[in-house]
Design a protein around this motif. Structure first.
Motif, PDB file in Angstrom:
ATOM      1  N   ALA A 116      -9.992  -8.846   9.160  1.00 31.62           N
ATOM      2  CA  ALA A 116      -9.588  -9.724   8.142  1.00 31.62           C
ATOM      3  C   ALA A 116     -10.233 -10.926   7.807  1.00 31.62           C
ATOM      4  CB  ALA A 116      -8.106 -10.001   8.879  1.00 31.62           C
ATOM      5  N   GLY A 117     -11.390 -10.768   7.650  1.00 28.96           N
ATOM      6  CA  GLY A 117     -12.296 -11.463   7.043  1.00 28.96           C
ATOM      7  C   GLY A 117     -12.189 -11.577   5.784  1.00 28.96           C
ATOM      8  N   PRO A 118     -12.936 -12.301   4.825  1.00 26.43           N
ATOM      9  CA  PRO A 118     -12.976 -12.185   3.459  1.00 26.43           C
ATOM     10  C   PRO A 118     -12.953 -11.000   2.907  1.00 26.43           C
ATOM     11  CG  PRO A 118     -14.129 -14.368   4.054  1.00 26.43           C
ATOM     12  CD  PRO A 118     -13.946 -13.621   5.420  1.00 26.43           C
ATOM     13  N   VAL A 119     -14.045 -10.335   3.283  1.00 22.54           N
ATOM     14  CA  VAL A 119     -14.182  -8.877   2.588  1.00 22.54           C
ATOM     15  C   VAL A 119     -13.071  -7.998   2.919  1.00 22.54           C
ATOM     16  CG1 VAL A 119     -15.668  -6.613   2.833  1.00 22.54           C
ATOM     17  CG2 VAL A 119     -16.678  -8.957   2.578  1.00 22.54           C
ATOM     18  N   GLY A 120     -12.752  -8.021   4.321  1.00 24.26           N
ATOM     19  CA  GLY A 120     -11.400  -7.131   4.496  1.00 24.26           C
ATOM     20  C   GLY A 120     -10.301  -7.411   4.017  1.00 24.26           C
ATOM     21  N   LEU A 121      -9.948  -8.832   3.671  1.00 28.47           N
ATOM     22  CA  LEU A 121      -8.872  -9.161   2.654  1.00 28.47           C
ATOM     23  C   LEU A 121      -9.046  -8.933   1.216  1.00 28.47           C
ATOM     24  CD1 LEU A 121      -8.461 -12.979   4.208  1.00 28.47           C
ATOM     25  CD2 LEU A 121      -6.898 -11.058   4.444  1.00 28.47           C
ATOM     26  N   MET A 122     -10.295  -8.915   0.949  1.00 32.06           N
ATOM     27  CA  MET A 122     -10.481  -8.248  -0.661  1.00 32.06           C
ATOM     28  C   MET A 122     -10.192  -6.675  -0.475  1.00 32.06           C
ATOM     29  SD  MET A 122     -11.054 -10.568  -2.823  1.00 32.06           S
ATOM     30  CE  MET A 122      -9.428 -11.507  -1.801  1.00 32.06           C
ATOM     31  N   ALA A 123     -10.485  -5.993   0.637  1.00 36.54           N
ATOM     32  CA  ALA A 123     -10.452  -4.423   0.637  1.00 36.54           C
ATOM     33  C   ALA A 123      -8.859  -4.263   0.502  1.00 36.54           C
ATOM     34  CB  ALA A 123     -11.004  -4.062   1.946  1.00 36.54           C
ATOM     35  N   ALA A 124      -8.092  -5.102   1.218  1.00 37.70           N
ATOM     36  CA  ALA A 124      -6.443  -5.080   1.357  1.00 37.70           C
ATOM     37  C   ALA A 124      -5.947  -5.332  -0.054  1.00 37.70           C
ATOM     38  CB  ALA A 124      -5.793  -5.920   2.176  1.00 37.70           C
ATOM     39  N   THR A 156       2.041   5.098  11.165  1.00 35.72           N
ATOM     40  CA  THR A 156       1.806   6.477  10.321  1.00 35.72           C
ATOM     41  C   THR A 156       2.416   7.485  10.783  1.00 35.72           C
ATOM     42  OG1 THR A 156      -0.308   6.657  11.296  1.00 35.72           O
ATOM     43  CG2 THR A 156      -0.157   5.420   9.425  1.00 35.72           C
ATOM     44  N   GLY A 157       3.656   7.339  11.586  1.00 36.06           N
ATOM     45  CA  GLY A 157       4.114   8.573  12.406  1.00 36.06           C
ATOM     46  C   GLY A 157       3.561   9.494  13.050  1.00 36.06           C
ATOM     47  N   GLY A 158       2.424   8.863  13.659  1.00 39.79           N
ATOM     48  CA  GLY A 158       1.622   9.806  14.536  1.00 39.79           C
ATOM     49  C   GLY A 158       0.761  10.395  13.855  1.00 39.79           C
ATOM     50  N   GLU A 159       0.239  10.541  12.521  1.00 40.66           N
ATOM     51  CA  GLU A 159      -0.690  11.318  11.642  1.00 40.66           C
ATOM     52  C   GLU A 159      -1.849  10.509  11.743  1.00 40.66           C
ATOM     53  OE1 GLU A 159       1.069  12.097   7.947  1.00 40.66           O
ATOM     54  OE2 GLU A 159       2.504  13.593   8.794  1.00 40.66           O
ATOM     55  N   GLY A 160      -1.977   8.953  11.758  1.00 37.95           N
ATOM     56  CA  GLY A 160      -2.965   8.422  11.443  1.00 37.95           C
ATOM     57  C   GLY A 160      -3.191   7.922   9.874  1.00 37.95           C
ATOM     58  N   ALA A 161      -3.888   6.921   9.644  1.00 39.00           N
ATOM     59  CA  ALA A 161      -4.156   6.480   8.256  1.00 39.00           C
ATOM     60  C   ALA A 161      -4.788   7.355   7.352  1.00 39.00           C
ATOM     61  CB  ALA A 161      -5.028   5.124   8.169  1.00 39.00           C
ATOM     62  N   ASP A 162      -4.542   7.588   6.132  1.00 37.69           N
ATOM     63  CA  ASP A 162      -5.319   8.323   5.077  1.00 37.69           C
ATOM     64  C   ASP A 162      -6.796   8.124   5.114  1.00 37.69           C
ATOM     65  OD1 ASP A 162      -3.043  10.308   4.305  1.00 37.69           O
ATOM     66  OD2 ASP A 162      -2.478   8.617   3.501  1.00 37.69           O
ATOM     67  N   ARG A 163      -7.022   6.582   4.867  1.00 39.10           N
ATOM     68  CA  ARG A 163      -8.252   6.416   4.896  1.00 39.10           C
ATOM     69  C   ARG A 163      -8.487   4.891   5.815  1.00 39.10           C
ATOM     70  NH1 ARG A 163     -10.044  10.353   1.781  1.00 39.10           N
ATOM     71  NH2 ARG A 163      -8.132  11.145   0.374  1.00 39.10           N
ATOM     72  N   GLY A 164      -9.868   4.762   5.999  1.00 38.42           N
ATOM     73  CA  GLY A 164     -10.172   3.583   7.025  1.00 38.42           C
ATOM     74  C   GLY A 164     -11.254   2.929   6.367  1.00 38.42           C
ATOM     75  N   CYS A 165     -11.287   1.365   6.512  1.00 38.08           N
ATOM     76  CA  CYS A 165     -12.305   0.729   6.120  1.00 38.08           C
ATOM     77  C   CYS A 165     -12.973  -0.269   7.001  1.00 38.08           C
ATOM     78  CB  CYS A 165     -11.709  -0.338   4.850  1.00 38.08           C
ATOM     79  SG  CYS A 165     -11.233   0.574   3.338  1.00 38.08           S
ATOM     80  N   GLU A 166     -14.208   0.017   7.138  1.00 39.43           N
ATOM     81  CA  GLU A 166     -14.946  -0.999   8.156  1.00 39.43           C
ATOM     82  C   GLU A 166     -15.583  -2.323   7.573  1.00 39.43           C
ATOM     83  OE1 GLU A 166     -17.030  -2.927  11.111  1.00 39.43           O
ATOM     84  OE2 GLU A 166     -17.828  -2.311   9.315  1.00 39.43           O
ATOM     85  N   CYS A 167     -14.747  -3.508   7.928  1.00 41.48           N
ATOM     86  CA  CYS A 167     -15.158  -4.468   7.219  1.00 41.48           C
ATOM     87  C   CYS A 167     -15.572  -5.712   8.190  1.00 41.48           C
ATOM     88  CB  CYS A 167     -13.989  -5.124   6.208  1.00 41.48           C
ATOM     89  SG  CYS A 167     -13.715  -4.011   5.039  1.00 41.48           S
ATOM     90  N   VAL A 168     -16.269  -5.281   9.219  1.00 39.65           N
ATOM     91  CA  VAL A 168     -16.577  -6.157  10.454  1.00 39.65           C
ATOM     92  C   VAL A 168     -18.108  -6.342  10.530  1.00 39.65           C
ATOM     93  CG1 VAL A 168     -16.244  -6.917  12.785  1.00 39.65           C
ATOM     94  CG2 VAL A 168     -14.383  -5.746  11.793  1.00 39.65           C
ATOM     95  N   GLY A 169     -18.680  -5.167  10.959  1.00 43.45           N
ATOM     96  CA  GLY A 169     -20.214  -5.061  11.032  1.00 43.45           C
ATOM     97  C   GLY A 169     -20.695  -5.179  12.287  1.00 43.45           C
ATOM     98  N   PRO A 200     -15.901  -7.385  -5.165  1.00 41.69           N
ATOM     99  CA  PRO A 200     -16.437  -6.132  -5.252  1.00 41.69           C
ATOM    100  C   PRO A 200     -16.998  -5.410  -4.190  1.00 41.69           C
ATOM    101  CG  PRO A 200     -17.618  -7.782  -6.710  1.00 41.69           C
ATOM    102  CD  PRO A 200     -16.746  -8.439  -5.878  1.00 41.69           C
ATOM    103  N   THR A 201     -17.234  -6.071  -3.150  1.00 44.78           N
ATOM    104  CA  THR A 201     -17.352  -5.380  -1.610  1.00 44.78           C
ATOM    105  C   THR A 201     -16.335  -4.607  -1.137  1.00 44.78           C
ATOM    106  OG1 THR A 201     -19.517  -6.697  -1.358  1.00 44.78           O
ATOM    107  CG2 THR A 201     -18.501  -5.695   0.592  1.00 44.78           C
ATOM    108  N   GLY A 202     -14.976  -5.690  -1.230  1.00 43.76           N
ATOM    109  CA  GLY A 202     -13.854  -5.069  -0.389  1.00 43.76           C
ATOM    110  C   GLY A 202     -13.486  -3.894  -1.496  1.00 43.76           C
ATOM    111  N   TYR A 203     -13.569  -3.880  -2.695  1.00 45.20           N
ATOM    112  CA  TYR A 203     -13.264  -2.988  -3.616  1.00 45.20           C
ATOM    113  C   TYR A 203     -14.255  -1.539  -3.446  1.00 45.20           C
ATOM    114  CZ  TYR A 203     -11.744  -0.409  -7.814  1.00 45.20           C
ATOM    115  OH  TYR A 203     -11.229   0.729  -8.610  1.00 45.20           O
ATOM    116  N   HIS A 204     -15.419  -1.863  -3.036  1.00 43.51           N
ATOM    117  CA  HIS A 204     -16.282  -0.651  -2.776  1.00 43.51           C
ATOM    118  C   HIS A 204     -15.810   0.103  -1.360  1.00 43.51           C
ATOM    119  CE1 HIS A 204     -20.259   1.244  -2.722  1.00 43.51           C
ATOM    120  NE2 HIS A 204     -20.760   0.618  -1.551  1.00 43.51           N
ATOM    121  N   ALA A 205     -15.581  -0.816  -0.659  1.00 46.32           N
ATOM    122  CA  ALA A 205     -14.859  -0.332   0.758  1.00 46.32           C
ATOM    123  C   ALA A 205     -13.729   0.711   0.567  1.00 46.32           C
ATOM    124  CB  ALA A 205     -14.485  -1.233   1.819  1.00 46.32           C
ATOM    125  N   THR A 206     -12.983   0.634  -0.291  1.00 45.34           N
ATOM    126  CA  THR A 206     -11.823   1.577  -0.675  1.00 45.34           C
ATOM    127  C   THR A 206     -12.482   2.776  -1.501  1.00 45.34           C
ATOM    128  OG1 THR A 206     -11.284   0.466  -2.864  1.00 45.34           O
ATOM    129  CG2 THR A 206     -10.361  -0.304  -0.761  1.00 45.34           C
TER     130      THR A 206
END
Length: 378
Positions: free
Chosen positions: A184-192, A239-252, A162-168
């Motif tokens: 790419a810890g457990p929460v980041g992997l769940m966000a992916a 991303t062709g120079g544009e940047g990602a549409d969304r970003g998730c911080e899953c480190v702390g 749920p925390t990874g989902y919450h990030a999205t």
């Protein structure tokens, strides 16, 4: 009962503690079968919080109901249940809005309570043989008949899935979006995993640990190795120079670069790597005070954020711990239907007696130790 007890920085032990018991009519008593070591447990383990010695750790818990209080109506003895790490009443202003991570009654003086966690109330954790669950009817998620077969999947509903989902959700991920996930810890992997469930077209996971990046790739994400500090450039290229549409911080707040803590690194990288008007979701733990930080600002919970660039790019940031009950039922149903298998990130299953070993390896980021589950049942 056996329980994992915090004895001081980098010192936990398994010892006999008083049995958990029903204390109020709305309580449920659960015999724990599976409980996990979470990345946020490491903040306490490392002595970077005000956690009191002698307390039982553990907020990712699953087990079988063995007793119910006289006011409990829905949950029954024998039910297999998974508990959100948030302890919520269900009737306060925030709980009624679904914001159960910020319950106003279970931890008077602040918003939000949790099992076995510093500053989140007096509640004992579930890295033990038994757990008292307050407001049991509200906080116990009943599991389907395949609970034993898929126990390692369902236990991840307590927090990291749920925390990874919450990030999205905080980032505003929609179908077709490109998503950059730092950590790419457990929460980041769940966000992916969650970003892909929501229909993201491209998911990039940034880390410097090869074993975790391999897991991200296994989950269908693009691994981005940030060992040389080039992650922003790599994301822009992808991303062709544009940047990602969304970003998730899953480190702390204990984010590091080449072994040196840089608390603002991931957030400032996300400001650079996310496109103008994009969204950023922060679920990595940041604290109001961190006396042990080598950074003078972070000692007082202050982050040196590139706010000018954030403002100029018109980005939005949303923060905070997951309101697990907002997501755990539907994520449970996806697991039951065979649509998702979060347990594939689990690297180690250990008996409760070996919890100190699990903490030691997880804290050291030992190669291959990506997620540790503890089996409390004999």
């Amino acid at each position: 009962m056996k329980a994992v007890v915090y004895e001081g920085p980098r010192n936990v032990s398994v010892k006999n503690m008083p049995d958990a018991k029903i204390e109020k009519p709305t309580d449920v008593l659960v015999k724990i079968t599976t409980t996990n070591i979470c990345g946020s447990d490491l903040h306490m383990y490392e002595g970077r919080t005000d956690m009191e010695t002698g307390r039982i750790l553990g907020h990712e818990n699953l087990g079988v109901v063995v007793e119910t209080g006289s006011a409990v109506e829905r949950v029954k003895k024998g039910d297999c249940v998974c508990m959100p790490f948030n302890i919520a009443c269900g009737f306060c202003k925030n709980c009624e809005k679904g914001l159960t991570g910020f319950c106003l009654t279970t931890n008077p003086g602040t918003a939000g309570a949790a099992y076995g966690f510093s500053g989140m109330g007096p509640y004992s954790g579930g890295q033990a043989e038994y757990l008292r669950v307050p407001f049991g009817d509200f906080n116990c998620l009943q599991l389907p008949p395949d609970a034993e077969e898929k126990e390692n999947d369902y236990v991840l509903l307590s927090d990291i899935f749920p925390t990874g989902y919450h990030a999205t959700v905080l980032a505003g991920v929609e179908p077709g979006d490109s998503v950059a996930i730092y950590g790419a810890g457990p929460v980041g992997l769940m966000a992916a995993l969650s970003a892909q469930l929501k229909g993201a077209s491209k998911v990039m996971v940034i880390d410097s640990h090869p074993d975790r990046l391999r897991l991200a790739e296994k989950l269908g994400a693009i691994p981005v190795d940030d060992s040389d500090g080039s992650s922003v450039e790599q994301i822009l290229k992808l991303t062709g120079g544009e940047g990602a549409d969304r970003g998730c911080e899953c480190v702390g707040y204990q984010c590091s670069c080449h072994g040196r803590e840089v608390p603002n690194l991931t957030m400032n990288n996300l400001v650079k790597a996310v496109r103008p008007t994009g969204g950023i979701g922060m679920v990595g733990v940041f604290v109001a005070r961190d006396p042990g930080s080598p950074d003078d600002l972070a000692k007082n919970g202050v982050l040196a954020l590139d706010f000018g660039q954030l403002w100029m790019k018109g980005q939005h940031i949303a923060t905070g711990q997951a309101n697990v009950k907002a997501y755990n039922r539907k994520l449970r149903d996806l697991i039951a239907a065979g649509k998702v298998r979060p347990s594939q990130i689990i690297s180690h299953e250990l008996p409760l007696d070996r919890a100190p070993e699990g903490y030691r390896h997880f804290d050291a980021r030992t190669e291959g130790w990506t997620k540790v589950v503890l089996k409390a049942a004999a």
